[in-house]
Structure formats: structure tokens, C-alpha cells
Design a protein around this motif. Sequence first.
Motif, PDB file in Angstrom:
ATOM      1  N   TYR A 201       0.861  -1.182   0.000  1.00 31.63           N
ATOM      2  CA  TYR A 201       0.000   0.000   0.000  1.00 31.63           C
ATOM      3  C   TYR A 201       0.898   1.232   0.000  1.00 31.63           C
ATOM      4  N   ILE A 202       0.753   2.084  -1.001  1.00 30.20           N
ATOM      5  CA  ILE A 202       1.537   3.316  -1.104  1.00 30.20           C
ATOM      6  C   ILE A 202       0.569   4.493  -1.082  1.00 30.20           C
ATOM      7  N   VAL A 203       0.711   5.388  -0.132  1.00 31.04           N
ATOM      8  CA  VAL A 203      -0.170   6.565  -0.058  1.00 31.04           C
ATOM      9  C   VAL A 203       0.680   7.806  -0.299  1.00 31.04           C
ATOM     10  N   PHE A 204       0.279   8.584  -1.268  1.00 29.97           N
ATOM     11  CA  PHE A 204       1.025   9.792  -1.618  1.00 29.97           C
ATOM     12  C   PHE A 204       0.669  10.914  -0.636  1.00 29.97           C
ATOM     13  N   LYS A 205       1.691  11.448   0.009  1.00 30.36           N
ATOM     14  CA  LYS A 205       1.482  12.452   1.055  1.00 30.36           C
ATOM     15  C   LYS A 205       0.774  13.698   0.512  1.00 30.36           C
ATOM     16  N   ASN A 206      -0.151  14.203   1.314  1.00 33.43           N
ATOM     17  CA  ASN A 206      -0.856  15.458   1.033  1.00 33.43           C
ATOM     18  C   ASN A 206      -1.591  15.452  -0.305  1.00 33.43           C
ATOM     19  N   SER A 207      -1.963  14.278  -0.792  1.00 36.84           N
ATOM     20  CA  SER A 207      -2.765  14.184  -2.017  1.00 36.84           C
ATOM     21  C   SER A 207      -4.216  13.989  -1.616  1.00 36.84           C
ATOM     22  N   HIS A 208      -5.110  14.759  -2.199  1.00 42.06           N
ATOM     23  CA  HIS A 208      -6.527  14.688  -1.841  1.00 42.06           C
ATOM     24  C   HIS A 208      -7.387  14.589  -3.089  1.00 42.06           C
ATOM     25  N   MET A 209      -8.455  13.827  -3.010  1.00 42.32           N
ATOM     26  CA  MET A 209      -9.406  13.716  -4.111  1.00 42.32           C
ATOM     27  C   MET A 209     -10.744  14.320  -3.696  1.00 42.32           C
ATOM     28  N   ASP A 210     -11.254  15.194  -4.519  1.00 37.29           N
ATOM     29  CA  ASP A 210     -12.547  15.820  -4.281  1.00 37.29           C
ATOM     30  C   ASP A 210     -13.303  15.891  -5.609  1.00 37.29           C
ATOM     31  N   PRO A 211     -14.438  15.155  -5.701  1.00 31.36           N
ATOM     32  CA  PRO A 211     -15.072  14.377  -4.635  1.00 31.36           C
ATOM     33  C   PRO A 211     -14.397  13.028  -4.445  1.00 31.36           C
ATOM     34  N   GLU A 213     -15.514  10.149  -4.179  1.00 32.76           N
ATOM     35  CA  GLU A 213     -16.077   9.012  -4.898  1.00 32.76           C
ATOM     36  C   GLU A 213     -15.767   9.015  -6.388  1.00 32.76           C
ATOM     37  N   ASP A 214     -15.005   9.993  -6.877  1.00 32.52           N
ATOM     38  CA  ASP A 214     -14.697  10.075  -8.307  1.00 32.52           C
ATOM     39  C   ASP A 214     -13.558   9.113  -8.644  1.00 32.52           C
ATOM     40  N   ASP A 215     -13.936   7.885  -8.939  1.00 30.72           N
ATOM     41  CA  ASP A 215     -12.987   6.819  -9.221  1.00 30.72           C
ATOM     42  C   ASP A 215     -12.102   7.150 -10.419  1.00 30.72           C
ATOM     43  N   THR A 216     -12.696   7.663 -11.462  1.00 29.91           N
ATOM     44  CA  THR A 216     -11.947   7.966 -12.679  1.00 29.91           C
ATOM     45  C   THR A 216     -10.891   9.035 -12.429  1.00 29.91           C
ATOM     46  N   ALA A 217     -11.272  10.114 -11.748  1.00 31.14           N
ATOM     47  CA  ALA A 217     -10.315  11.184 -11.466  1.00 31.14           C
ATOM     48  C   ALA A 217      -9.207  10.699 -10.535  1.00 31.14           C
ATOM     49  N   ALA A 218      -9.555   9.839  -9.573  1.00 35.84           N
ATOM     50  CA  ALA A 218      -8.540   9.309  -8.655  1.00 35.84           C
ATOM     51  C   ALA A 218      -7.517   8.464  -9.409  1.00 35.84           C
ATOM     52  N   ALA A 219      -7.995   7.682 -10.379  1.00 33.43           N
ATOM     53  CA  ALA A 219      -7.079   6.866 -11.171  1.00 33.43           C
ATOM     54  C   ALA A 219      -6.129   7.736 -11.987  1.00 33.43           C
ATOM     55  N   MET A 220      -6.678   8.781 -12.591  1.00 32.81           N
ATOM     56  CA  MET A 220      -5.849   9.676 -13.394  1.00 32.81           C
ATOM     57  C   MET A 220      -4.827  10.409 -12.526  1.00 32.81           C
ATOM     58  N   ALA A 221      -5.281  10.895 -11.375  1.00 34.28           N
ATOM     59  CA  ALA A 221      -4.358  11.569 -10.465  1.00 34.28           C
ATOM     60  C   ALA A 221      -3.317  10.590  -9.937  1.00 34.28           C
ATOM     61  N   GLY A 222      -3.740   9.346  -9.698  1.00 34.79           N
ATOM     62  CA  GLY A 222      -2.809   8.329  -9.220  1.00 34.79           C
ATOM     63  C   GLY A 222      -1.683   8.079 -10.201  1.00 34.79           C
ATOM     64  N   VAL A 223      -2.017   7.995 -11.479  1.00 32.04           N
ATOM     65  CA  VAL A 223      -0.988   7.813 -12.505  1.00 32.04           C
ATOM     66  C   VAL A 223      -0.012   8.976 -12.487  1.00 32.04           C
ATOM     67  N   ARG A 224      -0.555  10.177 -12.405  1.00 32.76           N
ATOM     68  CA  ARG A 224       0.307  11.366 -12.398  1.00 32.76           C
ATOM     69  C   ARG A 224       1.246  11.363 -11.190  1.00 32.76           C
ATOM     70  N   LEU A 225       0.702  11.064 -10.019  1.00 29.76           N
ATOM     71  CA  LEU A 225       1.514  11.047  -8.808  1.00 29.76           C
ATOM     72  C   LEU A 225       2.538   9.918  -8.836  1.00 29.76           C
ATOM     73  N   ALA A 226       2.138   8.768  -9.342  1.00 27.21           N
ATOM     74  CA  ALA A 226       3.062   7.636  -9.436  1.00 27.21           C
ATOM     75  C   ALA A 226       4.205   7.947 -10.390  1.00 27.21           C
ATOM     76  N   ARG A 227       3.876   8.593 -11.504  1.00 26.94           N
ATOM     77  CA  ARG A 227       4.912   8.951 -12.475  1.00 26.94           C
ATOM     78  C   ARG A 227       5.913   9.920 -11.858  1.00 26.94           C
ATOM     79  N   LEU A 228       5.401  10.922 -11.135  1.00 29.19           N
ATOM     80  CA  LEU A 228       6.301  11.856 -10.467  1.00 29.19           C
ATOM     81  C   LEU A 228       7.133  11.152  -9.402  1.00 29.19           C
ATOM     82  N   PHE A 229       6.511  10.215  -8.707  1.00 31.85           N
ATOM     83  CA  PHE A 229       7.184   9.501  -7.621  1.00 31.85           C
ATOM     84  C   PHE A 229       8.374   8.697  -8.136  1.00 31.85           C
ATOM     85  N   VAL A 230       8.195   7.986  -9.241  1.00 31.62           N
ATOM     86  CA  VAL A 230       9.286   7.115  -9.724  1.00 31.62           C
ATOM     87  C   VAL A 230      10.360   7.890 -10.462  1.00 31.62           C
ATOM     88  N   THR A 231      10.050   9.098 -10.933  1.00 32.10           N
ATOM     89  CA  THR A 231      11.045   9.862 -11.678  1.00 32.10           C
ATOM     90  C   THR A 231      11.754  10.917 -10.842  1.00 32.10           C
TER      91      THR A 231
END
Length: 233
Positions: A201-211, A213-231
Amino acid sequence: MRVPSLTLAVAGATLLAPAALPVPAAALPPGERSTARGSGAVAATDLLSRLGDCHQISRGRYRTDADSSATVPVCGTRDAVFWKADLDIDCDGQSTARCNRRTDPQFSGATAYPQSDGRTLNAETLPYIVVPAPSRIWNPRKDGVRGGSIAAVVYRGRVQYAVVGDIGPRDLIGEASYATARRLGIRADPRGGGAPSGVTYIVFKNSHMDPIEDDTAAAMAGVRLARLFVTDK
């Protein structure tokens, strides 16, 4: 053995909407939107390699089950916190065809964090993870982890993006929603499903999703944060 999650009153801090990504979620197949496969996706191996060794930030360790020993530390990097544990199925929230009092003897109609319309979360459709209640072992909020924080859950080469959606017992760790398990290929039966180990389980610090329940937006933001994290070196 799963222990019922705690229903806690949570102060409502304003959540920050993620920046838009170049890959529209609508272009992804329905069953794969939250894994955000395709252009820009981050491999599970890259995420795990970026974590490195555990720099323990928790004062103690957690149990994965009520009758197990405390062996799981919470680890931290500059941009994320993570732990490696099992995955118990959380079916709490809205009563649905697969998550209800009949299918789950420990079912609770409440989740610690509600949807934007005030209803509880839907564990059957929303990928979310459960974090322990604040304690002397660890206080998630002090490390930028709260309701709506974005997480990447890794299991057997798959990456599933999710949000922090519920709070569990203060001494247990390793639980996620029905939807999270199912999309990771884990048996999602709350009576006997889940994974006994091997889930990161990896939780990106200070990342928030609003709303939240927006699964699609969370997935897109997750990709962006993961990409930044690994690079980010």
C-alpha cells in the motif's frame, strides 16, 4: 480475520482537485480505468523499486489480524508512506448486491469518510483502502494521510489506484474495499476472500481527491503522482 472498521467523526478539510492528465479516463475500458493502463502508466516493478528499503516512521508495528503478531511497520519516503501486509475485504458503506449484512457478517453501513452527497462510500464500486485509527503507533494525519488521500495498491504485478476511504482499528493494518480487491484479481468475498500477504500500500502524502467518490479522477491523479514519484530523484 477481519475486524469491523471504526466509524469516526472526521473534520471536513477542503480537498484539492488533482491536475488533469493528458489521457482521458473515458478512453480506458470500464474494468481498467482505475488501473489507468495505457499511455503514461507506471509499472508495479518501478513503484516497488522506488520505495527501496523501509525507513520506519511508525513508533511500533501493526498486526494484520486480531490473532497475529505485530510485524508490519509503516515506512516513509519524502513523498509517500507505505506498508506491506495482507488484504482483508472491507464491504462497509452502502448496502449493495455484494456488500450487505447477508454477504458480510461484519457489515457496517458507515464509513469514516462520506461521499460529497453525504452518503457513505460504496465498497462494491469504489476502490478505497483502510488506514488505522491514530494512535501512539502512528498518526496518519501527521504524515499527510487523510480521507481522500490517493493510494497505489500493488499486488502480483498489478497496480490499483484508490483513495483512503475508511478507518480501522488502531492496531491492525491491511484492508481495502471489495472493488480494490476485485480489480487486483483478489477474491473479493468478505467471508473468506482477500490475500494473505504480498500487498503493498503506497499513499502519496498530502494528495486529496474531491469528490472522494470520483474513481476515474482518482485513477488519473494516481498515474500522475506515481509517475512523479518514480522519476523524482
